[in-house]
Design a protein around this motif. Structure first.
Motif, PDB file in Angstrom:
ATOM      1  N   THR A  13     146.252  41.139  -2.356  1.00 49.30           N
ATOM      2  CA  THR A  13     146.774  40.457  -1.167  1.00 49.30           C
ATOM      3  C   THR A  13     148.249  40.795  -0.942  1.00 49.30           C
ATOM      4  O   THR A  13     148.681  40.950   0.195  1.00 49.30           O
ATOM      5  CB  THR A  13     146.571  38.927  -1.241  1.00 49.30           C
ATOM      6  N   ARG A  14     149.034  40.937  -2.016  1.00 45.17           N
ATOM      7  CA  ARG A  14     150.444  41.325  -1.859  1.00 45.17           C
ATOM      8  C   ARG A  14     150.544  42.717  -1.244  1.00 45.17           C
ATOM      9  O   ARG A  14     151.329  42.945  -0.324  1.00 45.17           O
ATOM     10  CB  ARG A  14     151.181  41.293  -3.202  1.00 45.17           C
ATOM     11  N   GLU A  15     149.735  43.649  -1.768  1.00 45.23           N
ATOM     12  CA  GLU A  15     149.767  45.016  -1.245  1.00 45.23           C
ATOM     13  C   GLU A  15     149.335  45.063   0.215  1.00 45.23           C
ATOM     14  O   GLU A  15     149.959  45.741   1.033  1.00 45.23           O
ATOM     15  CB  GLU A  15     148.885  45.918  -2.115  1.00 45.23           C
ATOM     16  N   ALA A  17     149.651  42.764   2.354  1.00 48.75           N
ATOM     17  CA  ALA A  17     150.659  42.079   3.167  1.00 48.75           C
ATOM     18  C   ALA A  17     151.997  42.821   3.168  1.00 48.75           C
ATOM     19  O   ALA A  17     152.976  42.311   3.721  1.00 48.75           O
ATOM     20  CB  ALA A  17     150.861  40.660   2.640  1.00 48.75           C
ATOM     21  N   GLN A  24     150.864  37.284   2.761  1.00 49.59           N
ATOM     22  CA  GLN A  24     150.086  37.290   1.520  1.00 49.59           C
ATOM     23  C   GLN A  24     149.328  35.978   1.359  1.00 49.59           C
ATOM     24  O   GLN A  24     148.152  35.976   0.975  1.00 49.59           O
ATOM     25  CB  GLN A  24     150.993  37.522   0.317  1.00 49.59           C
ATOM     26  N   GLY A  84     153.364  35.566  -6.969  1.00 52.46           N
ATOM     27  CA  GLY A  84     152.856  36.466  -5.942  1.00 52.46           C
ATOM     28  C   GLY A  84     153.282  37.916  -6.131  1.00 52.46           C
ATOM     29  O   GLY A  84     152.693  38.820  -5.532  1.00 52.46           O
ATOM     30  N   LEU A 118     152.205  30.390  -0.671  1.00 53.16           N
ATOM     31  CA  LEU A 118     151.330  30.852  -1.749  1.00 53.16           C
ATOM     32  C   LEU A 118     150.894  29.682  -2.624  1.00 53.16           C
ATOM     33  O   LEU A 118     149.773  29.658  -3.131  1.00 53.16           O
ATOM     34  CB  LEU A 118     152.036  31.906  -2.610  1.00 53.16           C
TER      35      LEU A 118
END
Length: 172
Positions: A13-15, A17, A24, A84, A118
């Motif tokens: 999700t971080r990548e 976003a 994210q 995160g 988050l």
């Protein structure tokens, strides 16, 4: 959900976003609602356990340097953001908070360091799935005070000495 699956969700999700914590959080909710409610609670347990582990004075000092000040709430949101960032950054920061100077590629005070949303992703997903608020996670209570020795946030020379790499990169 095991620890590997937890970190895989955080990383993907971080990548996706591009590192934006609000995006994210939205992507994380989208991914979590595809799971069953018990898996969402497992995710919440993993998140909360790490959030509590990061309640440390030395990490708060690092957040203070990065953010040019960090209130109680700002440090809470920083800990969510730190989770995160993924396992490598999170564990590296716990091992040596000053190592964040090398662990972080970029840091934009306007966007980074605040992962408040988050912290709510699992609760939001659980509520969407079940229509109810998540039950108690069965974890030990959060510590009343940060672990370790208190840091004097107002003493800039002490902060610069304690976090030399962070200070040089972000405040120097």
């Amino acid at each position: 959900m095991d620890e590997t699956e937890f970190w895989a969700l955080v990383d993907t999700t971080r990548e996706a976003a591009d590192g934006d914590p609000e995006d994210q959080a939205e992507l994380l909710v989208d991914r979590l609602v595809q799971l069953d409610p018990e898996q969402v609670l497992d995710f919440a347990r993993h998140f909360e356990a790490r959030y509590n582990r990061a309640y440390r004075w030395d990490l708060w000092g690092a957040a203070w340097v990065l953010l040019d000040g960090a209130s109680d709430d700002a440090f809470d949101f920083f800990r969510c953001w730190l989770i995160g960032q993924g396992r490598e950054v999170f564990e590296g920061a716990l091992q040596d908070p000053d190592a964040l100077a090398e662990l972080l590629d970029d840091f934009d005070e306007e966007v980074d360091g605040d992962g408040e949303e988050l912290g709510y992703a699992a609760d939001e997903a659980y509520e969407q799935l079940t229509g109810t608020v998540a039950a108690d996670l069965g974890l030990p209570p959060a510590p009343a005070e940060p672990a370790g020795a208190p840091v004097d946030f107002e003493d800039e020379s002490a902060l610069a000495a304690r976090y030399p790499r962070l200070w040089d990169r972000f405040r120097g």
